[in-house]
Write a protein that holds these residues in place. Structure first.
Motif, PDB file in Angstrom:
ATOM      1  N   LEU A 156       5.396 -28.578 -49.445  1.00  0.00           N
ATOM      2  CA  LEU A 156       5.922 -27.114 -49.588  1.00  0.00           C
ATOM      3  C   LEU A 156       4.696 -26.336 -49.623  1.00  0.00           C
ATOM      4  O   LEU A 156       3.921 -26.267 -50.924  1.00  0.00           O
ATOM      5  N   ASP A 157       4.561 -25.365 -48.904  1.00  0.00           N
ATOM      6  CA  ASP A 157       3.774 -24.195 -48.910  1.00  0.00           C
ATOM      7  C   ASP A 157       3.974 -23.141 -50.170  1.00  0.00           C
ATOM      8  O   ASP A 157       5.312 -22.600 -49.793  1.00  0.00           O
TER       9      ASP A 157
ATOM     10  N   LYS B  44      13.502 -24.194 -46.889  1.00  0.00           N
ATOM     11  CA  LYS B  44      13.280 -25.731 -46.780  1.00  0.00           C
ATOM     12  C   LYS B  44      13.579 -26.349 -48.058  1.00  0.00           C
ATOM     13  O   LYS B  44      14.326 -27.312 -47.974  1.00  0.00           O
ATOM     14  N   ILE B  45      13.509 -25.546 -49.002  1.00  0.00           N
ATOM     15  CA  ILE B  45      13.945 -25.967 -50.473  1.00  0.00           C
ATOM     16  C   ILE B  45      15.709 -26.116 -50.451  1.00  0.00           C
ATOM     17  O   ILE B  45      16.203 -27.329 -50.636  1.00  0.00           O
ATOM     18  N   GLU B  46      16.305 -25.369 -49.830  1.00  0.00           N
ATOM     19  CA  GLU B  46      17.800 -25.236 -49.749  1.00  0.00           C
ATOM     20  C   GLU B  46      18.350 -26.067 -49.027  1.00  0.00           C
ATOM     21  O   GLU B  46      19.298 -26.690 -48.941  1.00  0.00           O
TER      22      GLU B  46
ATOM     23  N   MET C  19       5.556 -12.907 -40.694  1.00  0.00           N
ATOM     24  CA  MET C  19       4.498 -12.773 -41.363  1.00  0.00           C
ATOM     25  C   MET C  19       4.388 -13.404 -42.678  1.00  0.00           C
ATOM     26  O   MET C  19       5.600 -13.523 -43.257  1.00  0.00           O
ATOM     27  N   LYS C  20       3.492 -14.264 -43.169  1.00  0.00           N
ATOM     28  CA  LYS C  20       3.373 -14.925 -44.394  1.00  0.00           C
ATOM     29  C   LYS C  20       3.022 -14.207 -45.695  1.00  0.00           C
ATOM     30  O   LYS C  20       2.345 -13.206 -45.320  1.00  0.00           O
TER      31      LYS C  20
ATOM     32  N   ASP D  31      10.479 -19.061 -45.713  1.00  0.00           N
ATOM     33  CA  ASP D  31      10.319 -20.368 -45.088  1.00  0.00           C
ATOM     34  C   ASP D  31      10.316 -21.386 -46.120  1.00  0.00           C
ATOM     35  O   ASP D  31      11.200 -22.297 -46.057  1.00  0.00           O
ATOM     36  N   ALA D  32       9.474 -21.385 -47.165  1.00  0.00           N
ATOM     37  CA  ALA D  32       9.701 -22.218 -48.326  1.00  0.00           C
ATOM     38  C   ALA D  32      11.087 -22.291 -48.962  1.00  0.00           C
ATOM     39  O   ALA D  32      11.502 -23.495 -49.279  1.00  0.00           O
TER      40      ALA D  32
END
Length: 103
Positions: free
Chosen positions: A37-38, A57-59, A1-2, A53-54
């Motif tokens: 990046l969202d 992606k950053i890590e 879930m976003k 999720d973001a």
């Protein structure tokens, strides 16, 4: 879930909006870019809110950055020794501050 943001968690502004941007950050003296990046961004205070999720992606991008070692931890100062006895029950050397102060 976003993640769904209706107001900014910092300033409570309703002007937070979902954006997709390249995130450019510096970590340990090394600059890295996370493309597309969202995340949520507040138009009033500039707060950025990232979902799980973001953050992954950053890590992951930061780990791939050359020479991106974890930051060095500063040594913590040692606590001053304190006498656990009541003031009236302490030997005189405690009262003079030789072994530290009272609680």
């Amino acid at each position: 879930m976003k993640l769904q943001i209706t107001e900014c968690p910092t300033c409570a502004s309703p002007r937070s909006k979902h954006v997709r941007k390249n995130l450019r950050r510096t970590w340990n003296g090394q600059t890295y870019v996370v493309p597309n990046l969202d995340h949520w961004e507040c138009a009033d205070c500039g707060e950025h809110v990232y979902d799980r999720d973001a953050m992954h992606k950053i890590e992951a991008t930061r780990r791939l950055t050359p020479n991106a070692a974890p930051p060095k931890r500063r040594p913590q100062p040692l606590a001053e020794p304190r006498c656990m006895r009541p003031r009236r029950a302490c030997p005189s050397r405690h009262k003079r501050g030789v072994l530290g102060s009272h609680i």
